[in-house]
Design a protein around this motif. Structure first.
Motif, PDB file in Angstrom:
ATOM      1  N   MET A 150       0.750  -1.190   0.333  1.00  0.00           N
ATOM      2  CA  MET A 150      -0.213  -0.357   0.137  1.00  0.00           C
ATOM      3  C   MET A 150       1.046   1.396   0.377  1.00  0.00           C
ATOM      4  SD  MET A 150      -3.262  -0.238  -0.908  1.00  0.00           S
ATOM      5  CE  MET A 150      -3.596   1.170   0.077  1.00  0.00           C
ATOM      6  N   VAL A 151       1.781   0.847  -0.467  1.00  0.00           N
ATOM      7  CA  VAL A 151       3.167   2.294  -0.058  1.00  0.00           C
ATOM      8  C   VAL A 151       3.828   2.496  -1.791  1.00  0.00           C
ATOM      9  CG1 VAL A 151       5.432   3.175   0.282  1.00  0.00           C
ATOM     10  CG2 VAL A 151       3.543   2.007   2.197  1.00  0.00           C
ATOM     11  N   ALA A 152       4.340   1.446  -1.906  1.00  0.00           N
ATOM     12  CA  ALA A 152       4.938   1.118  -3.530  1.00  0.00           C
ATOM     13  C   ALA A 152       4.255   1.747  -4.935  1.00  0.00           C
ATOM     14  CB  ALA A 152       5.414  -0.285  -3.515  1.00  0.00           C
ATOM     15  N   PRO A 153       3.071   1.747  -4.677  1.00  0.00           N
ATOM     16  CA  PRO A 153       2.795   1.871  -5.855  1.00  0.00           C
ATOM     17  C   PRO A 153       2.212   3.190  -5.664  1.00  0.00           C
ATOM     18  CG  PRO A 153       1.174  -0.028  -5.180  1.00  0.00           C
ATOM     19  CD  PRO A 153       2.060   0.098  -3.956  1.00  0.00           C
ATOM     20  N   PHE A 154       2.154   4.257  -5.159  1.00  0.00           N
ATOM     21  CA  PHE A 154       2.250   5.556  -4.673  1.00  0.00           C
ATOM     22  C   PHE A 154       3.193   5.939  -5.006  1.00  0.00           C
ATOM     23  CE2 PHE A 154      -1.214   3.767  -2.716  1.00  0.00           C
ATOM     24  CZ  PHE A 154      -2.458   3.853  -3.680  1.00  0.00           C
ATOM     25  N   LEU A 155       4.228   5.907  -3.953  1.00  0.00           N
ATOM     26  CA  LEU A 155       5.739   6.469  -3.813  1.00  0.00           C
ATOM     27  C   LEU A 155       6.811   5.836  -4.544  1.00  0.00           C
ATOM     28  CD1 LEU A 155       6.141   7.086   0.458  1.00  0.00           C
ATOM     29  CD2 LEU A 155       4.931   8.544  -1.733  1.00  0.00           C
ATOM     30  N   GLN A 156       7.113   4.390  -5.720  1.00  0.00           N
ATOM     31  CA  GLN A 156       8.067   4.095  -5.891  1.00  0.00           C
ATOM     32  C   GLN A 156       7.162   3.582  -7.493  1.00  0.00           C
ATOM     33  OE1 GLN A 156       7.521   2.799  -2.625  1.00  0.00           O
ATOM     34  NE2 GLN A 156       9.410   3.985  -1.852  1.00  0.00           N
ATOM     35  N   PRO A 157       6.357   4.333  -7.986  1.00  0.00           N
ATOM     36  CA  PRO A 157       5.430   3.670  -9.268  1.00  0.00           C
ATOM     37  C   PRO A 157       6.901   2.775 -10.075  1.00  0.00           C
ATOM     38  CG  PRO A 157       5.279   5.374  -8.995  1.00  0.00           C
ATOM     39  CD  PRO A 157       6.282   5.205  -8.207  1.00  0.00           C
ATOM     40  N   ASP A 158       7.726   3.093 -10.313  1.00  0.00           N
ATOM     41  CA  ASP A 158       8.127   2.547 -10.488  1.00  0.00           C
ATOM     42  C   ASP A 158       8.547   1.221 -10.578  1.00  0.00           C
ATOM     43  OD1 ASP A 158       7.840   4.155 -12.839  1.00  0.00           O
ATOM     44  OD2 ASP A 158       9.157   5.732 -12.693  1.00  0.00           O
ATOM     45  N   LEU A 159       8.794   0.728  -9.404  1.00  0.00           N
ATOM     46  CA  LEU A 159       9.578  -0.264  -8.702  1.00  0.00           C
ATOM     47  C   LEU A 159       8.522  -1.963  -9.546  1.00  0.00           C
ATOM     48  CD1 LEU A 159      11.637  -1.531  -7.158  1.00  0.00           C
ATOM     49  CD2 LEU A 159       9.688  -1.375  -4.909  1.00  0.00           C
ATOM     50  N   VAL A 160       9.121  -2.397  -9.816  1.00  0.00           N
ATOM     51  CA  VAL A 160       8.768  -3.564 -10.719  1.00  0.00           C
ATOM     52  C   VAL A 160       8.100  -4.516  -9.088  1.00  0.00           C
ATOM     53  CG1 VAL A 160       8.513  -5.407 -11.706  1.00  0.00           C
ATOM     54  CG2 VAL A 160       8.966  -3.338 -12.707  1.00  0.00           C
ATOM     55  N   TRP A 161       7.583  -5.125  -8.787  1.00  0.00           N
ATOM     56  CA  TRP A 161       7.643  -6.097  -7.911  1.00  0.00           C
ATOM     57  C   TRP A 161       6.357  -7.180  -7.717  1.00  0.00           C
ATOM     58  CZ3 TRP A 161       3.144  -5.825  -4.684  1.00  0.00           C
ATOM     59  CH2 TRP A 161       2.620  -4.736  -4.256  1.00  0.00           C
ATOM     60  N   ASP A 162       5.276  -6.479  -8.702  1.00  0.00           N
ATOM     61  CA  ASP A 162       3.960  -6.806  -8.243  1.00  0.00           C
ATOM     62  C   ASP A 162       2.891  -8.010  -9.171  1.00  0.00           C
ATOM     63  OD1 ASP A 162       3.695  -5.017 -10.083  1.00  0.00           O
ATOM     64  OD2 ASP A 162       2.412  -3.649  -8.912  1.00  0.00           O
ATOM     65  N   GLY A 169      -4.785  10.661  -3.199  1.00  0.00           N
ATOM     66  CA  GLY A 169      -4.463  11.676  -1.788  1.00  0.00           C
ATOM     67  C   GLY A 169      -3.337  10.488  -0.968  1.00  0.00           C
ATOM     68  N   TYR A 170      -3.535   8.974  -1.874  1.00  0.00           N
ATOM     69  CA  TYR A 170      -2.712   7.844  -0.676  1.00  0.00           C
ATOM     70  C   TYR A 170      -1.520   9.040  -1.237  1.00  0.00           C
ATOM     71  CZ  TYR A 170      -5.910   4.340   0.746  1.00  0.00           C
ATOM     72  OH  TYR A 170      -6.640   3.494   1.871  1.00  0.00           O
ATOM     73  N   ARG A 171      -1.057   9.610  -2.282  1.00  0.00           N
ATOM     74  CA  ARG A 171       0.233   9.381  -2.209  1.00  0.00           C
ATOM     75  C   ARG A 171       1.092  10.787  -1.237  1.00  0.00           C
ATOM     76  NH1 ARG A 171       2.095  13.823  -5.274  1.00  0.00           N
ATOM     77  NH2 ARG A 171      -0.260  13.618  -7.044  1.00  0.00           N
ATOM     78  N   ARG A 172       0.015  11.050  -1.758  1.00  0.00           N
ATOM     79  CA  ARG A 172       0.183  12.891  -0.409  1.00  0.00           C
ATOM     80  C   ARG A 172       0.077  12.485   0.864  1.00  0.00           C
ATOM     81  NH1 ARG A 172      -1.632  16.484  -4.332  1.00  0.00           N
ATOM     82  NH2 ARG A 172      -4.326  16.304  -4.389  1.00  0.00           N
ATOM     83  N   VAL A 173      -0.339  11.565   1.011  1.00  0.00           N
ATOM     84  CA  VAL A 173      -0.459  11.192   2.733  1.00  0.00           C
ATOM     85  C   VAL A 173       0.577   9.932   3.165  1.00  0.00           C
ATOM     86  CG1 VAL A 173      -1.335   9.660   4.789  1.00  0.00           C
ATOM     87  CG2 VAL A 173      -2.814  11.456   3.466  1.00  0.00           C
ATOM     88  N   HIS A 174       1.373   9.555   2.368  1.00  0.00           N
ATOM     89  CA  HIS A 174       2.436   8.904   1.879  1.00  0.00           C
ATOM     90  C   HIS A 174       4.009   9.680   1.810  1.00  0.00           C
ATOM     91  CE1 HIS A 174      -0.400   5.585   3.132  1.00  0.00           C
ATOM     92  NE2 HIS A 174      -0.306   4.863   1.439  1.00  0.00           N
ATOM     93  N   GLU A 175       3.345  10.144   1.214  1.00  0.00           N
ATOM     94  CA  GLU A 175       4.591  11.245   1.445  1.00  0.00           C
ATOM     95  C   GLU A 175       5.558  12.141   2.368  1.00  0.00           C
ATOM     96  OE1 GLU A 175       4.890  12.274  -3.936  1.00  0.00           O
ATOM     97  OE2 GLU A 175       3.569  13.698  -2.797  1.00  0.00           O
ATOM     98  N   THR A 176       3.972  12.645   2.944  1.00  0.00           N
ATOM     99  CA  THR A 176       4.155  13.323   4.111  1.00  0.00           C
ATOM    100  C   THR A 176       4.689  12.791   4.614  1.00  0.00           C
ATOM    101  OG1 THR A 176       2.427  15.062   3.400  1.00  0.00           O
ATOM    102  CG2 THR A 176       3.388  14.700   5.553  1.00  0.00           C
ATOM    103  N   SER A 177       4.359  11.610   4.534  1.00  0.00           N
ATOM    104  CA  SER A 177       4.731  10.210   6.416  1.00  0.00           C
ATOM    105  C   SER A 177       6.266   9.996   6.249  1.00  0.00           C
ATOM    106  CB  SER A 177       4.252   8.950   6.230  1.00  0.00           C
ATOM    107  OG  SER A 177       2.531   9.507   6.628  1.00  0.00           O
ATOM    108  N   GLN A 178       6.811  10.071   4.602  1.00  0.00           N
ATOM    109  CA  GLN A 178       8.169   9.598   4.138  1.00  0.00           C
ATOM    110  C   GLN A 178       8.875  10.658   3.995  1.00  0.00           C
ATOM    111  OE1 GLN A 178       8.957   7.515   0.262  1.00  0.00           O
ATOM    112  NE2 GLN A 178      10.152   6.529   1.572  1.00  0.00           N
ATOM    113  N   ALA A 179       9.145  11.748   4.398  1.00  0.00           N
ATOM    114  CA  ALA A 179       9.429  13.445   4.299  1.00  0.00           C
ATOM    115  C   ALA A 179       9.837  13.186   5.766  1.00  0.00           C
ATOM    116  CB  ALA A 179       8.800  14.352   4.121  1.00  0.00           C
ATOM    117  N   VAL A 180       9.068  13.303   6.666  1.00  0.00           N
ATOM    118  CA  VAL A 180       9.216  13.066   8.182  1.00  0.00           C
ATOM    119  C   VAL A 180      10.099  11.847   8.191  1.00  0.00           C
ATOM    120  CG1 VAL A 180       7.812  13.185   9.745  1.00  0.00           C
ATOM    121  CG2 VAL A 180       6.928  14.250   8.564  1.00  0.00           C
ATOM    122  N   ALA A 181       9.500  10.913   7.386  1.00  0.00           N
ATOM    123  CA  ALA A 181      10.905   9.536   7.931  1.00  0.00           C
ATOM    124  C   ALA A 181      12.160  10.140   7.463  1.00  0.00           C
ATOM    125  CB  ALA A 181       9.774   8.142   7.514  1.00  0.00           C
ATOM    126  N   THR A 182      11.954  10.270   6.389  1.00  0.00           N
ATOM    127  CA  THR A 182      13.895  10.621   6.165  1.00  0.00           C
ATOM    128  C   THR A 182      14.548  11.503   6.433  1.00  0.00           C
ATOM    129  OG1 THR A 182      12.379  11.951   3.761  1.00  0.00           O
ATOM    130  CG2 THR A 182      13.557   9.616   3.149  1.00  0.00           C
TER     131      THR A 182
END
Ligand SMILES: *Cc1c(COP(=O)(O)O)cnc(C)c1O
Length: 467
Positions: free
Chosen positions: A253-265, A342-355
């Motif tokens: 529920m993170v990669a599709p929004f934050l790393q859309p080019d990562l091929v894992w699925d 929306g999911y991208r924005r929410v997770h981008e915010t969390s990731q900015a805090v995490a990094t």
């Protein structure tokens, strides 16, 4: 009132629950037995107050940096939750709209995860990723059994190959369903399962390989494409066609929004099934998970049961019978409310805090990062080597707990079990302001510990942390 029978309790807790004297009301002088069903009734207000007051003493979810599970939803979600609390997910006949919404949700996920034909994928909601993992594992095991039987080969020694850093649900799966767990140990050179030496673990009895998108210990992604490539090479030399189940409890529920080019699925043909926790980065309250199979062929028909649905029948594959339907409605609400942006924005915010936090903590002399928050918004660190240090990470967890912060300390899995790490999970609601406050407290406590001239006592130390 019948006096409760005395019974020794481990904590010597009094055997009666005394009511909170702040709320004076007739009847509140009563005492209720703690571990026996009371004989008589209470007023609803009184019973409510007792439960409310007791639950209030649980930790403050906002300061809990240990959990992956959703601790905040908006008012509209709360309204839906209360309105739909009576819906039973299994009653597809009585609640056909909830059943329909469940189907829409997993079809959206099948599409998000690039199933070749989402209309012919198959999926289900579950109570969490643990149940979803059981179902994914069972489907792998049944498919393997069918293929072995067709080839007139024995089916008594199945094994499942995975990293030693798997979440405990996979150990449970192997234990409960008599599958040998084959752990590939993590090491400094191979901190995650990456396909290296996989041929030493995979054989004709291997039902599948689990790849983790967002390892619980560190938040790192296992490179699913590299694992698939290793299995391609194994197939080329041995003929064994081993499928992958992706445990995407958080990462799917993170990669599709934050790393859309990562091929894992499902873009990788070897990926047969994927699970995720709706209640982690799906942003729903606990308990909701999802399992999706690439095609209906990946879920053996004989595992599927039929329940009555509007006079027809509806396939179900689940370990539980009754469970709440409201969580599924909450997921659908969020899918509509947030959409992909929306999911991208929410997770981008969390990731900015995490990094940001990872950068700051990694720059401190005492710490080395094990991960940096660029996978899922989770990162972990360990102590840098320094002779003469009078404390270790458990002491820092204790000091932070005094300020209300819950930051777990735990050992890495085999073969890195002598390395202690600390981890922060950044979730929706952990703002930059809170992160600053946390960082200040962390620096203060590290300063305090570094000023010690004798070692911290370690006798009472024990880790009660579970992933
Ligand atoms: C949390 C987690 C699980 C278990 O998920 P639940 O939804 O808590 O049952 C399984 N695998 C991984 C990688 C996890 O992070």
């Amino acid at each position: 009132m019948r006096p409760p029978r005395p019974r020794p309790t481990p904590s010597n807790a009094p055997s009666q629950v005394k009511l909170n004297p702040l709320f004076a009301r007739p009847g509140e002088a009563t005492e209720l037995p703690r571990t026996r069903l009371p004989q008589g009734e209470s007023l609803p207000e009184t019973a409510y107050q007792i439960v409310h007051d007791e639950a209030m003493l649980d930790g403050n979810a906002r300061l809990n940096l240990a959990t992956f599970v959703g601790t905040w939803m908006d008012d509209h979600a709360s309204r839906l939750l209360v309105e739909s609390a009576d819906k039973n997910m299994i009653d597809k006949d009585e609640y056909p709209r909830t059943a329909e919404i469940e189907t829409r949700c997993w079809q959206m996920l099948a599409d998000l995860w690039h199933a070749p034909d989402p209309e012919h994928a198959i999926g289900t909601s579950t109570i969490g990723s643990s149940e979803a993992a059981m179902l994914g594992g069972l489907a792998l095991k049944r498919r393997w059994q069918q293929a072995r039987r067709a080839a007139e080969k024995p089916t008594d020694r199945p094994n499942l190959v995975m990293s030693s850093a798997v979440q405990v649900c996979w150990e449970k799966f192997c234990n409960y369903w008599d599958v040998e767990a084959r752990y590939v140990p993590v090491s400094e050179e191979h901190p995650v399962l990456d396909g290296h030496s996989l041929e030493n673990y995979v054989d004709e009895n291997t039902i599948g390989v689990v790849a983790i998108l967002g390892v619980t210990y560190t938040g790192r992604y296992e490179p699913v494409a590299e694992i698939a490539a290793a299995l391609d090479r194994i197939q080329a030399t041995t003929g064994l066609d081993v499928k992958i189940h992706v445990d995407g409890a958080s990462g799917a529920m993170v990669a599709p929004f934050l790393q859309p080019d990562l091929v894992w699925d499902f873009r990788l043909e070897r990926v047969a099934s994927i699970n995720t926790s709706g209640h982690k980065y799906g942003l729903v309250y606990p308990g909701l998970g999802w399992a999706v199979w690439r095609t209906t062929d990946d879920l053996p028909e004989d595992l599927v049961f039929r329940v009555s649905y509007l006079g027809g029948d509806m396939p179900t594959f689940a370990l539980n019978f009754s469970r709440p339907g409201s969580q599924v409605l909450l997921q659908y609400y969020l899918f509509l409310r947030l959409g992909a942006d929306g999911y991208r924005r929410v997770h981008e915010t969390s990731q900015a805090v995490a990094t940001f936090l990872a950068d700051q903590i990694g720059a401190m002399d005492d710490f080395e990062l094990c991960s940096d928050g660029t996978g899922i918004p989770v990162f972990a660190w360990r102590l840098a080597q320094r002779p003469g240090r009078c404390w270790e990470l458990h002491d820092l967890s204790d000091r932070l707990r005094m300020k209300g912060w819950l930051v777990p300390t735990y050992p890495l899995p085999d073969d890195l079990a002598d390395v202690l790490v600390q981890r922060v999970v950044v979730r929706n609601g952990f703002s930059h302001d809170l992160a600053q406050a946390f960082l200040e407290d962390l620096r203060t406590e590290v300063g305090y510990l570094n000023a010690l001239t004798a070692p911290m006592p370690s006798a009472a130390r024990q880790s009660g942390f579970h992933h």
